[in-house]
Design a protein around this motif. Structure first.
Motif, mmCIF file in Angstrom:
data_model
loop_
_atom_site.group_PDB
_atom_site.id
_atom_site.type_symbol
_atom_site.label_atom_id
_atom_site.label_comp_id
_atom_site.label_asym_id
_atom_site.label_seq_id
_atom_site.Cartn_x
_atom_site.Cartn_y
_atom_site.Cartn_z
ATOM 1 N N CYS A 175 0.847 -1.195 0.000
ATOM 2 C CA CYS A 175 0.000 0.000 0.000
ATOM 3 C C CYS A 175 0.881 1.243 0.000
ATOM 4 C CB CYS A 175 -0.958 0.003 1.184
ATOM 5 S SG CYS A 175 -0.167 0.185 2.773
ATOM 6 N N SER A 176 0.298 2.338 -0.359
ATOM 7 C CA SER A 176 1.080 3.568 -0.533
ATOM 8 C C SER A 176 1.698 4.081 0.760
ATOM 9 C CB SER A 176 0.203 4.649 -1.160
ATOM 10 O OG SER A 176 -0.887 4.959 -0.312
ATOM 11 N N GLU A 177 1.079 3.797 1.913
ATOM 12 C CA GLU A 177 1.649 4.266 3.184
ATOM 13 C C GLU A 177 3.078 3.774 3.388
ATOM 14 O OE1 GLU A 177 -2.753 4.398 3.797
ATOM 15 O OE2 GLU A 177 -1.389 2.851 3.086
ATOM 16 N N PHE A 178 3.356 2.570 2.963
ATOM 17 C CA PHE A 178 4.685 2.004 3.160
ATOM 18 C C PHE A 178 5.675 2.429 2.063
ATOM 19 C CE2 PHE A 178 1.954 -0.935 5.558
ATOM 20 C CZ PHE A 178 2.548 -0.782 6.792
ATOM 21 N N ASP A 179 5.159 2.950 0.973
ATOM 22 C CA ASP A 179 6.037 3.406 -0.107
ATOM 23 C C ASP A 179 6.695 4.744 0.196
ATOM 24 O OD1 ASP A 179 5.455 1.172 -1.619
ATOM 25 O OD2 ASP A 179 3.840 2.163 -2.727
ATOM 26 N N SER A 180 6.085 5.534 1.057
ATOM 27 C CA SER A 180 6.585 6.896 1.294
ATOM 28 C C SER A 180 6.924 7.148 2.764
ATOM 29 C CB SER A 180 5.538 7.906 0.815
ATOM 30 O OG SER A 180 4.320 7.686 1.494
ATOM 31 N N LEU A 181 7.514 6.157 3.399
ATOM 32 C CA LEU A 181 7.872 6.301 4.820
ATOM 33 C C LEU A 181 9.078 7.206 5.012
ATOM 34 C CD1 LEU A 181 7.531 2.652 6.115
ATOM 35 C CD2 LEU A 181 5.984 4.545 6.550
ATOM 36 N N GLU A 182 9.093 7.856 6.164
ATOM 37 C CA GLU A 182 10.266 8.629 6.548
ATOM 38 C C GLU A 182 11.428 7.676 6.803
ATOM 39 O OE1 GLU A 182 9.185 10.599 10.157
ATOM 40 O OE2 GLU A 182 7.559 11.688 9.218
ATOM 41 N N GLN A 183 12.633 8.156 6.616
ATOM 42 C CA GLN A 183 13.794 7.333 6.928
ATOM 43 C C GLN A 183 13.893 7.202 8.443
ATOM 44 O OE1 GLN A 183 17.424 8.677 5.178
ATOM 45 N NE2 GLN A 183 18.486 6.797 5.675
ATOM 46 N N GLU A 184 14.107 5.975 8.928
ATOM 47 C CA GLU A 184 14.185 5.720 10.366
ATOM 48 C C GLU A 184 15.545 6.075 10.941
ATOM 49 O OE1 GLU A 184 11.728 4.734 12.446
ATOM 50 O OE2 GLU A 184 10.222 4.488 10.887
ATOM 51 N N ILE A 185 16.586 6.037 10.108
ATOM 52 C CA ILE A 185 17.938 6.352 10.590
ATOM 53 C C ILE A 185 18.100 7.863 10.548
ATOM 54 C CG2 ILE A 185 20.409 6.111 10.152
ATOM 55 C CD1 ILE A 185 19.733 3.458 8.763
ATOM 56 N N GLN A 186 18.540 8.412 11.631
ATOM 57 C CA GLN A 186 18.668 9.880 11.712
ATOM 58 C C GLN A 186 20.114 10.294 11.688
ATOM 59 O OE1 GLN A 186 15.816 12.075 12.714
ATOM 60 N NE2 GLN A 186 14.469 10.397 12.211
#
Length: 80
Positions: free
Chosen positions: A69-80
Motif C-alpha cells: 500500500c502507498s503508506e509504506f512506499d513513502s515512509l520517513e527514513q528511520e535512521i537519523q
C-alpha cells in the motif's frame, strides 16, 4: 509517518473496511486485546514483526498483501 504509525493505520483501514473491531482482531489473531490496544497507543514507538504477522494471519492476509500500500512506499527514513 513512521513504520509503526503506517502499520497501525493499515490495520485500522483493513478492520474498518471489514467492520472488525479491535477486540475481534485480537481474538481472531490469538493475541490479547491489550496487545492490540497497546499497538494503537501513540505512546508506543514500535511494533514487532511477529505481532504484525499474527494480526495478518487473523485477517487471512499475507505480509506481502499487508505491506502492499502507498503508506509504506513513502515512509520517513528511520535512521537519523
Amino acid at each position: 509517518m513512521n513504520v509503526k504509525d503506517a502499520a497501525v493505520a493499515r490495520f485500522l483501514e483493513i478492520c474498518g473496511k471489514r467492520k472488525i473491531r479491535l477486540n475481534e482482531l485480537a481474538n481472531r489473531s490469538g493475541v490479547t486485546p491489550s496487545t492490540v490496544y497497546s499497538m494503537v497507543d501513540s505512546r508506543r514507538h514500535d511494533i514487532s514483526l511477529i505481532t504484525i504477522k499474527k494480526l495478518c494471519d487473523g485477517l487471512d492476509l499475507s505480509l506481502a498483501e499487508f505491506f502492499d500500500c502507498s503508506e509504506f512506499d513513502s515512509l520517513e527514513q528511520e535512521i537519523q
